[in-house]
Scaffold this motif. Structure first.
Motif: not given
Ligand SMILES: Cc1ncc(COP(=O)(O)O)c(C=O)c1O
Length: 316
Positions: A107-125
């Motif tokens: 759920r935390w990873l899903q939350g971060l995916r949403r937060i980064t997507q909304e702000r145009g921040i690249a999510l590097i895993v």
């Protein structure tokens, strides 16, 4: 790549992270030992709390900690007075390895995916350690059903040959030819080995096997924990497991958990080595016993490992 594409400088990273030993990757890692030794590192890095359930930075653990964590990060990125200019990227390990075998909640990873997507921040895993079938999926982020923007891979993907790969969304590749070059890029033998490794893992459903034998190993570790009170926490995912060694007589922390016991962890490691089992210690204060067996380990071998763990634990 994320900086070039976005034109932004800042990078968000997490406490307990390990991303490597270059100046850049050390700047986004947690361990202060090597950082202190170097002095100046890259600027523009903001460290954030990782959801460590047993040593919770918010003192709560559980579902509440996930909510608090996401709320903290979202508020930080929305606050016009946060002091942090818009970041280019957020980098995280879905299961922190060197930090002490800490699996991020889905759920935390899903939350971060949403937060980064909304702000145009690249999510590097960073799947360098937890990727390639180890956690029971080809990539650990798949447990959370998210898709990152950039994914560095290494270690297992080369099947023993030195191979590192960066996987990314095509639209992020705005590098000009030669903008990111290196002498040893594209080693053909290693790429052939990597291709063969991926084919083997798929054909033999090694990720499913890792999940199944990982559960067997976890159940042994939980029995060990019930038998020996100095094992404070058993955690991890698939065949990436860890046990935090604690001092039962020490002053409990805010969550009521006893402090780590590094000396006992070392004793246990030695007692296992004397019986033919090599274990790594990691995590904060080197008090987490790490189990990263080969992905092809069998049930019988897992049971054999467990007999050594019990014998070693009883001997110290
Ligand atoms: C999660 C993670 N990221 C990055 C690295 C660094 O990889 P390399 O040693 O190839 O620079 C490691 C190495 O242990 C790692 O575990």
């Amino acid at each position: 790549m994320a900086r070039t594409t976005s034109g932004r400088q800042n990078v968000l990273a997490f406490q307990g992270a390990y991303h490597g030993m270059t100046l850049g990757t050390m700047s986004i890692s947690g361990n202060l030992g090597p950082k202190n030794a170097l002095g100046s590192l890259l600027s523009g890095v903001q460290m954030l709390p990782y959801p460590h359930n047993y040593r919770c930075p918010f003192g709560t653990g559980g579902e509440q900690a996930i909510d608090l964590n996401l709320r903290y990060i979202e508020q930080l990125l929305s606050d016009p007075e946060s002091g942090i200019t818009a970041p280019s990227a957020m980098i995280l390990e879905p299961v922190q390895g060197e930090g002490g075998v800490i699996a991020a909640p889905d759920r935390w990873l899903q939350g971060l995916r949403r937060i980064t997507q909304e702000r145009g921040i690249a999510l590097i895993v960073d799947e360098i350690q937890c990727g390639i079938a180890r956690t029971g999926k080809m990539f650990a982020f798949e447990h959370a059903d998210i898709i990152p923007d950039i994914m560095p891979l290494s270690k297992a993907i080369g099947g023993g040959l030195p191979l590192a790969v960066v996987v990314y969304r095509e639209e992020l590749d705005v590098w000009q030819p030669g903008a990111h070059a290196g002498t040893f890029r594209g080693n053909q033998l290693a790429m052939a080995a990597g291709t063969a490794t991926l084919r083997y893992l798929k054909q033999h459903a090694v990720a499913d096997h890792a999940l199944q034998v990982g559960e067997r190993l976890r159940s042994h570790l939980l029995k060990l924990q019930s038998a020996f009170g100095w094992i404070g926490d058993v955690r991890g995912r698939g065949l990436m497991l860890g046990m935090e060694i604690v001092d039962r007589d020490g002053e409990p922390d805010g969550q009521g958990h006893p402090p780590v016991h590094t000396a006992r962890a070392r004793q246990f490691q030695q007692a296992c080595l004397q019986r033919g089992l090599i274990l790594e210690l990691g995590g904060r204060h080197g008090a987490t016993v790490r189990l990263l067996p080969p992905l092809i380990i069998t049930d019988a071998e897992i049971d054999f490992v467990a007999t050594i763990l019990f014998a070693a634990a009883a001997a110290i």
